[in-house]
Design an enzyme around this catalytic site. Structure first.
Site, short mmCIF file in Angstrom:
data_model
loop_
_atom_site.label_atom_id
_atom_site.label_comp_id
_atom_site.label_asym_id
_atom_site.label_seq_id
_atom_site.Cartn_x
_atom_site.Cartn_y
_atom_site.Cartn_z
N PRO A 52 0.86 14.41 4.73
CA PRO A 52 -0.30 13.65 5.14
C PRO A 52 -0.28 12.21 4.63
CG PRO A 52 -1.09 14.89 3.61
CD PRO A 52 0.23 15.52 3.37
N THR A 53 -0.28 11.22 5.57
CA THR A 53 -0.41 9.78 4.70
C THR A 53 -1.56 9.10 5.69
OG1 THR A 53 1.44 9.02 6.20
CG2 THR A 53 1.95 9.84 3.76
N GLY A 80 8.67 12.63 -4.13
CA GLY A 80 9.97 12.10 -4.68
C GLY A 80 11.15 12.74 -3.90
N GLN A 122 -5.31 17.77 6.33
CA GLN A 122 -5.57 17.43 4.76
C GLN A 122 -7.02 17.04 4.66
OE1 GLN A 122 -5.80 13.76 3.87
NE2 GLN A 122 -6.47 14.44 2.09
N LEU A 123 -7.75 17.46 3.70
CA LEU A 123 -9.03 17.07 3.59
C LEU A 123 -9.43 16.36 2.39
CD1 LEU A 123 -12.09 17.56 4.61
CD2 LEU A 123 -12.27 19.31 2.89
N TYR A 124 -9.92 15.05 2.67
CA TYR A 124 -10.37 14.24 1.41
C TYR A 124 -11.88 14.55 1.64
CZ TYR A 124 -6.53 11.10 0.20
OH TYR A 124 -5.60 10.62 -0.17
N SER A 150 1.84 18.73 -6.01
CA SER A 150 2.07 17.26 -5.54
C SER A 150 1.30 16.47 -6.49
CB SER A 150 1.35 17.04 -4.18
OG SER A 150 1.20 15.77 -3.89
N THR A 181 -7.16 18.15 -0.60
CA THR A 181 -6.67 17.18 -1.78
C THR A 181 -7.58 17.30 -2.88
OG1 THR A 181 -5.38 16.04 -0.02
CG2 THR A 181 -5.98 14.96 -2.27
N HIS A 240 0.75 13.26 -5.57
CA HIS A 240 0.47 12.35 -4.45
C HIS A 240 1.60 11.14 -4.42
CE1 HIS A 240 -3.75 11.53 -2.38
NE2 HIS A 240 -2.96 10.60 -1.95
N LYS A 248 -3.92 21.13 -2.58
CA LYS A 248 -2.91 20.08 -2.73
C LYS A 248 -3.02 19.47 -3.85
CE LYS A 248 -0.68 16.05 -0.02
NZ LYS A 248 -1.03 14.80 -0.86
N ASP A 271 5.62 18.65 -2.88
CA ASP A 271 6.21 17.23 -2.48
C ASP A 271 6.15 16.34 -3.54
OD1 ASP A 271 3.81 15.85 -2.84
OD2 ASP A 271 2.96 16.28 -0.88
N SER A 322 -3.45 13.37 7.97
CA SER A 322 -4.38 12.93 6.68
C SER A 322 -5.68 12.93 7.32
CB SER A 322 -4.19 11.72 6.32
OG SER A 322 -5.07 11.00 5.82
N TYR A 349 0.86 -1.21 0.03
CA TYR A 349 0.06 0.09 0.14
C TYR A 349 0.96 1.20 -0.06
CZ TYR A 349 -2.73 3.84 2.32
OH TYR A 349 -3.13 5.25 2.45
C1 LIG Z 1 0.71 5.11 2.18
C2 LIG Z 1 0.66 6.91 1.63
C3 LIG Z 1 -0.54 7.38 1.96
C4 LIG Z 1 -0.95 8.54 1.76
N1 LIG Z 1 -2.16 8.97 2.09
C5 LIG Z 1 -2.56 10.37 1.66
C6 LIG Z 1 -3.81 10.89 2.17
O1 LIG Z 1 -4.33 10.28 2.99
N2 LIG Z 1 -3.99 12.09 1.74
C7 LIG Z 1 -3.25 12.89 0.86
O2 LIG Z 1 -3.57 13.88 0.51
N3 LIG Z 1 -2.03 12.39 0.46
C8 LIG Z 1 -1.60 11.16 0.94
N4 LIG Z 1 -0.52 10.50 0.36
C9 LIG Z 1 0.46 11.39 -0.47
C10 LIG Z 1 1.27 12.30 0.32
O3 LIG Z 1 0.64 13.03 0.91
C11 LIG Z 1 2.47 12.87 -0.70
O4 LIG Z 1 1.80 13.65 -1.45
C12 LIG Z 1 3.27 11.89 -1.06
O5 LIG Z 1 3.53 10.84 -0.37
C13 LIG Z 1 4.75 12.60 -1.45
O6 LIG Z 1 5.62 11.65 -2.29
P1 LIG Z 1 6.82 10.68 -1.78
O7 LIG Z 1 6.08 9.51 -0.79
O8 LIG Z 1 7.44 10.14 -2.72
O9 LIG Z 1 7.48 11.67 -0.69
C14 LIG Z 1 -0.27 9.29 0.60
C15 LIG Z 1 1.06 8.58 0.36
C16 LIG Z 1 1.54 7.54 0.86
C17 LIG Z 1 2.77 6.93 0.53
#
Ligand SMILES: Cc1cc2nc3c(=O)[nH]c(=O)nc-3n(C[C@H](O)[C@H](O)[C@H](O)COP(=O)(O)O)c2cc1C
Length: 421
Positions: free
Chosen positions: A137-138, A350, A187-189, A315, A215, A317, A293, A348, A166, A84
Site C-alpha cells: 500500500p502506498t 527494500g 491497509q488501515l491508518y 515491515s 499499519t 515502512h 503491518k 516488505d 492504502s 515524497y
Molecule cells: C510513497 C510511499 C507511500 C507509502 N504509503 C503508505 C501507506 O499509505 N500506508 C502504509 O501502510 N505504508 C505506506 N508505505 C510503505 C509501503 O507500504 C511499504 O511498506 C514500503 O514501501 C516497502 O518498502 P520499499 O518501498 O523499499 O519496497 C508507503 C511507501 C512509500 C514509498
C-alpha cells in the site's frame, strides 16, 4: 587497462550516486573515493551503462531491471512528489539497511533437480495468486501518474498479484477493487479517532476486502529530509492541490475518507494512540482477517499470536517509520521463529531482486511486497511501467528459484539460505 579519463568520469558518476541518499551506500562511497585504492574494475554492472541514467530506457520493455525506472521517474515526476516517494527518515540508515541487509544473507543453491517447470503460485487466506510478490500500500498514487491506483490495480491484475490498497489512496477502494477484478486487501491508518477507523473498516468490508492490514508503525512525527529538500526545488504552486490547513482538507483527494467526519482530527492525524486494545475493538467489529503491518520484534510477534491476529507483515515502512537502522530481512528470522507456523508471515521493505525475494521465502515468509519500484514504473510510464516492474521481479524470482533447484515456493526452506560470516 582503463584510461585515466574513463576512470575520472566513472569516479565522478559514482560520487554523484554516493551523495544521493537513494543510492548511497558505504560500499559505493568507498568506490567513489579518490586515490590509488580506487579499483580499475568495479563490480556494479551499471558502470558500463550510459552515464545519463535518465536515458537508460525509453519504454518499459527496454528495462533490464527495476532500477532502470527510477531515473526516468525522477525526470517525469515533480521534485516534491518524487521526494515524497524516495524519502526515508533522518540519516536514512534504515532505508540503506533495507538494501544492504540482503548482503548479510547468502543463498545455498542445490543442483540436479529438474526445474524445467516452476510453480510460483501461493495461497493466502484461501485466495490464490500467481506469484509470491505483492503490491504494497502506498498513498497518493496520483502524485506519480494521473491514472493513480487504478493503473496499479490493472497492472496487478495482469500478473494476478495481491494488491494492498492504502487508506490514503487517491482512488477509492471500490474503484480499485473493480479495476483489479478481484478482492484486494485494505491497509488501515486508524487515525487518532475510533469512529474514523470504524467507518473505514466498514467501508473496506462492504467493498469486499477479505483482509485488513493495520499499519502499526506510523505513530510519531518524522523528518523526511529528502522530501523537504526536494520540495524547495519544486517551483509549482502547491497550494492549488494541497490544502494543509486541516486534516479534513488534506484528505479531500483521498477518496476512502469521503463521507467520514474528520473535523475533530487535529495535526497530521497519526495513530499515536493505537494499542492492542484498539486492535481488539477492530476484531469485534469486522469479519475481515486482521494482519498487523510493521511488526519487527519477537515480543510483538508473540503478542500478535496471543491477541488472535491472523497474520503479520514484517515491515519498516520502507525506511519511512523510524531510523532504527535495522532491515526487515534481518528482523524476519526472529519473527518466523516466534510465530512458528501459527499464522502467515509476509514481508516488505527494500525488495528489488528475485534473489531478495527467494531469501525471504527460504526463511519462511509466505509472500514479499514491493513498494517504491512499482511507483518508479508508474511515474515513468503509467500502468505499463508497473506491469513491467512486476514482470521483472517475477522473472528474476523464477530464475532464482530455478538456480536454487526448487520447483515450487513450498520447496524453499531455511536450508537454502545462510547468514554470511
Ligand atoms: C510513497 C510511499 C507511500 C507509502 N504509503 C503508505 C501507506 O499509505 N500506508 C502504509 O501502510 N505504508 C505506506 N508505505 C510503505 C509501503 O507500504 C511499504 O511498506 C514500503 O514501501 C516497502 O518498502 P520499499 O518501498 O523499499 O519496497 C508507503 C511507501 C512509500 C514509498
Amino acid at each position: 587497462m582503463i584510461s585515466p579519463i574513463v576512470r575520472a568520469s566513472r569516479r565522478k558518476f559514482l560520487q554523484f550516486l554516493a551523495t544521493s541518499p537513494v543510492f548511497a551506500s558505504g560500499a559505493l562511497s568507498a568506490f567513489a573515493a579518490e586515490g590509488p585504492t580506487a579499483p580499475d574494475k568495479l563490480p556494479d554492472p551499471i558502470i558500463w551503462a550510459p552515464l545519463k541514467t535518465e536515458e537508460l530506457i525509453k519504454n518499459p520493455k527496454e528495462a533490464i531491471n527495476v532500477f532502470d525506472f527510477e531515473p526516468v521517474a525522477r525526470m517525469k515526476v515533480p521534485p516534491a512528489h518524487f521526494g515524497y516517494m524516495a524519502s526515508g527518515i533522518d540519516d536514512e540508515v534504515t532505508l540503506r539497511a533495507n538494501r544492504e541487509g540482503f548482503l548479510k544473507f547468502q543463498l545455498r543453491p542445490r543442483r540436479l533437480n529438474d526445474v524445467s517447470k516452476v510453480d510460483m503460485t501461493i495461497e493466502l487466506f484461501g485466495a490464490k495468486y500467481d506469484s509470491p510478490i505483492f503490491v504494497c500500500p502506498t498513498g497518493g498514487n496520483k502524485f506519480f501518474h494521473p491514472d493513480g491506483e487504478v493503473a496499479v490495480a490493472k497492472a496487478a491484475r495482469v500478473g494476478n498479484h495481491l494488491q494492498i490498497l492504502s487508506t490514503s489512496s487517491n482512488d477509492s477502494v471500490e474503484d480499485v477493487t473493480r479495476a483489479r477484478g478481484a478482492p484486494i486487501w485494505f491497509q488501515l491508518y486508524a487515525s487518532p479517532k475510533w469512529e474514523v477507523a470504524q467507518a473505514l473498516i466498514k467501508r473496506a468490508e462492504a467493498a469486499g476486502c477479505p483482509v485488513l492490514a493495520v499499519t502499526t508503525d506510523r505513530v510519531g512525527g518524522r523528518n523526511q529530509e529528502t522530501l523537504f529538500r526536494l520540495m524547495r526545488e519544486d517551483t509549482r504552486d502547491c497550494s492549488s492541490c494541497h490544502d494543509r490547513t486541516s486534516f479534513a482538507n488534506r484528505a479531500l483527494r483521498r477518496h476512502n475518507y469521503h463521507g467520514i467526519d474528520l473535523s475533530s482530527i487535529t495535526g497530521s492525524g497519526e495513530s499515536s494512540n493505537l494499542s492492542w486494545e484498539t486492535v481488539k475493538r477492530m476484531r469485534d467489529i469486522t469479519k475481515m482477517k486482521i494482519v498487523l503491518k510493521g511488526i519487527l520484534t519477537t515480543e510483538d510477534a508473540e503478542l500478535a499470536v496471543q491477541n488472535g491476529i491472523d497474520g503479520i507483515l514484517v515491515s519498516n515502512h520502507g525506511g519511512r517509520g523510524e531510523d532504527s537502522g535495522r532491515s526487515t530481512i534481518d528482523a524476519l528470522p526472529e519473527i518466523i521463529a516466534t510465530v512458528n507456523g501459527r499464522m502467515p508471515v509476509i514481508v516488505d521493505s527494500g525488495f528489488r531482486r528475485g534473489t531478495d525475494v527467494v531469501k525471504a521465502l527460504a526463511m519462511g515468509a509466505q509472500a514479499v511486497g514491493i513498494g517504491r519500484p512499482y511507483l518508479w514504473g508508474l511515474g515513468a510510464f503509467g500502468q505499463e511501467g508497473v506491469e513491467r516492474v512486476l514482470e521483472l521481479v517475477r522473472t528474476e524470482t523464477r530464475a532464482a528459484m530455478q538456480q536454487c533447484g526448487v520447483r515450487s515456493v513450498k520447496e524453499l526452506n531455511p536450508s537454502f539460505v545462510r547468514r554470511a560470516t
